[in-house]
Scaffold this active site. Structure first.
Site, PDB file in Angstrom:
ATOM      1  N   GLU A 154      -1.943  -9.084  -0.691  1.00 36.56           N
ATOM      2  CA  GLU A 154      -3.322  -9.466  -0.131  1.00 36.56           C
ATOM      3  C   GLU A 154      -4.505  -9.514  -1.827  1.00 36.56           C
ATOM      4  O   GLU A 154      -5.308  -9.895  -1.613  1.00 36.56           O
ATOM      5  CB  GLU A 154      -4.146  -8.729   0.657  1.00 36.56           C
ATOM      6  CG  GLU A 154      -3.160  -8.665   2.360  1.00 36.56           C
ATOM      7  CD  GLU A 154      -3.699  -7.328   3.011  1.00 36.56           C
ATOM      8  OE1 GLU A 154      -4.199  -7.670   4.110  1.00 36.56           O
ATOM      9  OE2 GLU A 154      -3.483  -6.490   2.823  1.00 36.56           O
TER      10      GLU A 154
ATOM     11  N   ALA B 257       0.916  -1.304   0.016  1.00 34.22           N
ATOM     12  CA  ALA B 257      -0.197  -0.100   0.197  1.00 34.22           C
ATOM     13  C   ALA B 257       0.990   1.363   0.234  1.00 34.22           C
ATOM     14  O   ALA B 257       1.864   1.424   0.246  1.00 34.22           O
ATOM     15  CB  ALA B 257      -0.780  -0.027   1.534  1.00 34.22           C
TER      16      ALA B 257
ATOM     17  N   GLU C  12       3.833  -5.910   7.396  1.00 35.58           N
ATOM     18  CA  GLU C  12       3.113  -4.722   8.477  1.00 35.58           C
ATOM     19  C   GLU C  12       3.173  -5.564   9.495  1.00 35.58           C
ATOM     20  O   GLU C  12       3.037  -4.104  10.589  1.00 35.58           O
ATOM     21  CB  GLU C  12       1.599  -5.267   7.974  1.00 35.58           C
ATOM     22  CG  GLU C  12       0.836  -4.822   6.858  1.00 35.58           C
ATOM     23  CD  GLU C  12       0.905  -5.893   5.439  1.00 35.58           C
ATOM     24  OE1 GLU C  12       0.065  -5.946   4.651  1.00 35.58           O
ATOM     25  OE2 GLU C  12       1.217  -6.799   6.136  1.00 35.58           O
TER      26      GLU C  12
ATOM     27  N   GLY D 253      -0.316  -4.915   1.121  1.00 35.32           N
ATOM     28  CA  GLY D 253      -1.738  -5.155   0.680  1.00 35.32           C
ATOM     29  C   GLY D 253      -1.118  -5.748  -1.445  1.00 35.32           C
ATOM     30  O   GLY D 253      -2.465  -6.393  -1.671  1.00 35.32           O
TER      31      GLY D 253
END
Length: 261
Positions: free
Chosen positions: A115, A65, A135, A112
């Protein structure tokens, strides 16, 4: 279809190629999320496309992200939760897409990015790819579904190891633990993904849709309910012209010519 600022779109042989192009690392920011959603909405309605390949431009899939966007979330717990839910919504949309979505992981696939890849129905990774959920190193956890999908795709112990350490793995190890379907040389990545997409695209879109639904819905149901759902999908297909053609072609020992009807 419209042009996108951060997604390159190309259609070849009934396959839509969506390439995230957000230099320098293809960060998964709000614009990328929005444009991916718009692409999916378009290709859901496009009957000429039977499969989607998602990849990244250059040497990155998605390196995570956009961390700069996180700075506005400090002390804003509700906004942070909403940001996670927005990312989860896109991943769920991919997972529930009625056409197969294949992730071609060409490089860093982190946070992300992983994911996003895990929400795809299948994953092909280059041997050199780096996959991970780092993370924990930022004092947070995955928020776009990483804690849920990684455990389901691998196993609880392996998911906890990777999430709690933030360790990266390469494509070969990802294949060994069942996170990706295949690990190949980087030069073969898109051809392998295309080969898989083309093999699927030769089938009836009606049976593809039913197969996806049977697996993805059934896996969350008790076995007996899943079996009943499968039987209902099986039965419904016998009302289609493609089922007639497929069975007839098998008996006549010739390739089937499906019309998606």
């Amino acid at each position: 279809m419209k042009n996108f600022s951060l997604i390159n779109v190309e259609v070849k042989k009934q396959t839509a190629f969506l390439t995230i192009n957000n230099p320098p690392v293809n960060a998964l920011n709000a614009v990328v999320l929005q444009e991916l959603e718009q692409c999916l909405d378009h290709f859901r309605q496009d009957s000429s496309v039977k499969a989607v390949i998602l990849t990244g431009a250059g040497t990155f899939f998605v390196a995570g992200a956009d961390i700069k966007e996180f700075t506005s979330l400090f002390g804003q717990e509700e906004l942070a939760e909403q940001a996670a839910l927005k990312g989860q919504a896109l991943c769920s949309k991919i997972e529930q897409f009625e056409k197969p979505v294949i992730a071609a992981i060409n490089g860093a696939c982190l946070g992300g990015g992983l994911e996003l890849a895990m929400s795809c129905h299948m994953r092909i990774a280059s041997h050199e790819a780096k996959l991970g959920l780092p993370e924990i190193k930022l004092g947070i956890i995955p928020g776009y579904g990483g804690t849920q999908r990684l455990a389901r795709l691998t196993n609880t112990a392996k998911a906890l190891e990777l999430i709690l350490t933030g360790r990266f793995i390469d494509g070969k190890e990802a294949e060994e633990i069942g996170l990706v379907n295949h690990s190949v040389n980087s030069a073969q990545l898109l051809s392998k993904a295309s080969e898989l997409a083309e093999a699927i695209s030769q089938k009836s879109s009606l049976s593809i849709k039913s197969a996806l639904a049977s697996v993805l819905k059934g896996i969350d149901l008790p076995l007996q309910e899943g079996l009943e759902f499968e039987a209902s999908q099986f039965g419904a297909l016998f009302g289609t012209e493609d089922a007639r053609e497929g069975v007839r072609a098998f008996i006549e020992k010739r390739p089937a010519s499906f019309k998606d009807q």
